[in-house]
Scaffold this motif. Structure first.
Motif, short mmCIF file in Angstrom:
data_model
loop_
_atom_site.label_atom_id
_atom_site.label_comp_id
_atom_site.label_asym_id
_atom_site.label_seq_id
_atom_site.Cartn_x
_atom_site.Cartn_y
_atom_site.Cartn_z
N ASP A 219 -27.52 -38.69 -53.93
CA ASP A 219 -26.26 -38.18 -54.46
C ASP A 219 -25.76 -39.08 -55.58
N LEU A 220 -24.76 -38.58 -56.28
CA LEU A 220 -24.06 -39.35 -57.29
C LEU A 220 -22.74 -39.86 -56.70
N ILE A 221 -22.26 -40.99 -57.19
CA ILE A 221 -21.01 -41.55 -56.70
C ILE A 221 -19.84 -40.80 -57.33
N ARG A 222 -18.96 -40.35 -56.48
CA ARG A 222 -17.77 -39.61 -56.90
C ARG A 222 -16.53 -40.44 -56.61
N GLN A 223 -15.67 -40.59 -57.59
CA GLN A 223 -14.48 -41.42 -57.44
C GLN A 223 -13.35 -40.65 -56.75
N PRO A 224 -12.68 -41.27 -55.78
CA PRO A 224 -11.50 -40.64 -55.17
C PRO A 224 -10.40 -40.44 -56.21
N LYS A 225 -9.62 -39.39 -56.03
CA LYS A 225 -8.52 -39.08 -56.94
C LYS A 225 -7.21 -38.99 -56.16
N ASN A 226 -6.11 -39.08 -56.89
CA ASN A 226 -4.76 -38.96 -56.32
C ASN A 226 -4.50 -40.02 -55.25
N ILE A 227 -5.03 -41.21 -55.47
CA ILE A 227 -4.87 -42.30 -54.52
C ILE A 227 -3.65 -43.13 -54.94
N SER A 228 -2.76 -43.41 -53.98
CA SER A 228 -1.55 -44.17 -54.28
C SER A 228 -1.89 -45.62 -54.60
N GLU A 229 -0.99 -46.28 -55.30
CA GLU A 229 -1.19 -47.69 -55.61
C GLU A 229 -1.23 -48.53 -54.33
N TYR A 230 -0.45 -48.13 -53.34
CA TYR A 230 -0.46 -48.85 -52.06
C TYR A 230 -1.83 -48.76 -51.41
N ALA A 231 -2.43 -47.55 -51.44
CA ALA A 231 -3.75 -47.37 -50.85
C ALA A 231 -4.82 -48.13 -51.63
N LYS A 232 -4.69 -48.15 -52.95
CA LYS A 232 -5.67 -48.88 -53.75
C LYS A 232 -5.68 -50.37 -53.40
N LYS A 233 -4.53 -50.90 -53.00
CA LYS A 233 -4.43 -52.33 -52.68
C LYS A 233 -4.74 -52.62 -51.21
N ASN A 234 -4.53 -51.66 -50.32
CA ASN A 234 -4.60 -51.95 -48.89
C ASN A 234 -5.72 -51.23 -48.14
N VAL A 235 -6.28 -50.19 -48.71
CA VAL A 235 -7.37 -49.46 -48.05
C VAL A 235 -8.70 -50.03 -48.52
N CYS A 236 -9.64 -50.19 -47.58
CA CYS A 236 -10.99 -50.66 -47.91
C CYS A 236 -11.86 -49.45 -48.25
#
Length: 512
Positions: A219-236
């Motif tokens: 497969d190809l890598i697909r980037q997540p969209k509509n991710i909050s800034e909080y999730a970008k900093k706190n979600v692995c």
């Protein structure tokens, strides 16, 4: 004083002979000493017991020779769910009926009411949810493995059928096979090996995890969209790839020394335990609680999917609001294991004889075709490309047992899902939240595998981040062009559909 002594001695001589007076005095002195010793010793024991109790309390867990009953522990606090307050954004939301579009009969997304990201984050539970039937789960480690019965692998530990049966007897404290049977810790000389630097990073993930995997450069890598800034900093965000996929990513200039592609942290897996990439993919899919021992919640998505909704909103909608610890969508069309098995055989998903053997084995264990008698269970077949779960003992037990079936039988996890779920439900009041497939399609967009994309269009230029998906399959209705000529086409390739249109323009219909 002298007179008193003179009066006392004659009285003693009156009742005792002269020779026994000394013995009488000696006995009296001895009795007085004995009474004094007993009094002092009792007081000393009281003080000493207080001292020993103090020592024991300060050395709890340091000395195994001191066994004293501990004071009762305070009751454990569990998350028990919640009800959204009046006036919430989802109040009055109902699922609308499917659109009456006869030209599109296949699966499609449907509306889902998510809370705003800030509200979803605020509702993240502070405590784990209750784990019915089991509170302590440990995993078997073995070095000297021997295969005695059918199926299994060294990575899975070759559990016997007796061990398999015992693993379904849910108890408060259990120890069972759950992959990674060799080595000190999962990912370190166990098969499915991971570099120590990555293992340290995985152990530090203590909240929400989003994970996926690509093996065999499939497969190809697909980037997540509509991710909050909080999730970008706190979600692995972790993407597992094998060495073949690593080479492909480096050759396409997507992967550099940072080992990151967008939000994804890329983890190279060495020494894969299986020859089949699909079976290797089941390791991170079902055993994330072993690879990330400190994560509380995880969201697994297959690499062919693109995440388009914030993870906190998904967890709130399908786990926390439902007070569930395991959520997975049901299959959009099939809900019976036996029909699913036949569909797998027809599509050549795996060796037919192996599928038949697995189904017959489950029939002997009591698996029956789905019927309304199983309600409130709505389906026996999941669409397993997305899993949202809490990492608590009962959810981890289910994931381990499901993986053990995939390890022993075929890697088609839709076939083994129901037998594992039903066996656990027969022992506890735990269940799985099986939500609608159209709801799943609301927060993930399904793409195509790499080989299909490369066949339909040239590869994207270096540095391109946007992946243009080809148009979805289209179902053409049966067209009655005349009384004698009928065409019926199921078109999956848009180029073939265009050729059919051109041919119809020059088609002559000869009447009778």
């Amino acid at each position: 004083m002298y007179k008193e002594k003179e009066g006392l001695l004659p009285w003693i001589h009156k009742f005792a002979p002269r020779k026994k007076v000394g013995m009488l005095l000696l006995c009296a002195v001895s009795l007085a000493v004995l009474v004094w010793v007993l009094f002092v010793d009792k007081a000393g024991q009281k003080d000493n017991s207080t001292y020993i109790e103090s020592i024991e309390r300060t050395n709890v867990g340091q000395s195994a020779s001191i066994v004293q009953p501990l004071p009762p522990l305070p009751p454990t606090v569990y998350f028990k769910g919640y009800t959204l307050p009046p006036g919430n954004p989802c109040e009055g939301f109902t699922l609308p009926p499917p659109p009456a579009d006869k030209k599109r009969t296949g699966p499609r997304p449907c509306p889902v009411c998510y809370l705003p990201v800030e509200q979803a984050i605020a509702l993240m539970p502070d405590a784990p949810s209750f784990s019915p039937g089991i509170s302590n789960l440990t995993y078997i480690r073995e070095e000297n493995l021997r295969k005695t019965e059918f199926g299994g692998s060294e990575f899975g530990g070759y559990p016997s059928l007796m061990q398999r049966n015992n693993s379904y007897d849910v108890r408060e404290s259990m120890s069972l096979h759950c992959g990674f049977v060799r080595g000190i810790r999962p990912g370190h000389q166990t098969g499915f090996d991971i570099d120590d630097s990555d293992l340290l990073g995985m152990e530090s993930c203590g909240g929400v995890l989003v994970a996926s995997a690509i093996f065999g450069a499939f497969d190809l890598i697909r980037q997540p969209k509509n991710i909050s800034e909080y999730a970008k900093k706190n979600v692995c965000f972790y993407m597992f790839v094998d060495e073949e996929t690593e080479v492909f990513l480096r050759d396409s200039s997507e992967l550099d020394g940072t080992m990151r592609i967008g939000l994804w942290r890329i983890v190279i897996v060495h020494n894969l335990p299986y020859d089949d990439p699909r079976r290797n993919g089941k390791v991170p899919k079902l055993l994330l609680h072993r690879l990330f021992p400190n994560a509380r919640y995880s969201l697994w998505i297959d690499a062919k999917l693109e995440l388009v909704v914030d993870p906190y909103q998904i967890l709130e909608r399908f786990l926390w609001r439902k007070n569930a610890s395991f959520a997975i969508s049901r299959h959009y069309r099939r809900f019976d294991v036996f029909i699913e098995a036949e569909a797998n055989k027809a599509a050549a998903k795996f060796d037919n004889a192996s599928i038949d053997f697995q189904v017959e084995f489950y029939k002997k264990e009591g698996l029956t075709p789905y019927s309304t008698a199983k309600l409130p269970i709505t389906s026996d077949v999941p669409e397993g490309c997305v899993i949202a779960r809490e990492h608590n003992p009962i959810s981890n037990l289910f994931a381990c047992l499901w993986f053990n079936e995939v390890d022993r039988f075929t890697p088609r996890d839709q076939i083994s899902f129901a037998i594992v779920r039903d066996k656990i439900m027969s022992k506890t009041n735990w269940t799985v939240n099986m939500f609608l497939d159209c709801e799943r399609r609301n927060f993930v967009v399904q793409g195509y595998h790499r080989d299909i994309l490369e066949h339909w269009a040239p590869p994207p230029p270096p540095g391109a981040t946007e992946i243009v998906h080809p148009p979805p399959p289209v179902v053409d209705e049966t067209l009655q062009t005349s009384r004698n000529v009928t065409t019926s086409n199921y078109v999956t390739d848009p180029r073939k559909r265009e050729r059919d249109r051109k041919s119809k323009r020059h088609r002559k219909v000869i009447g009778s």
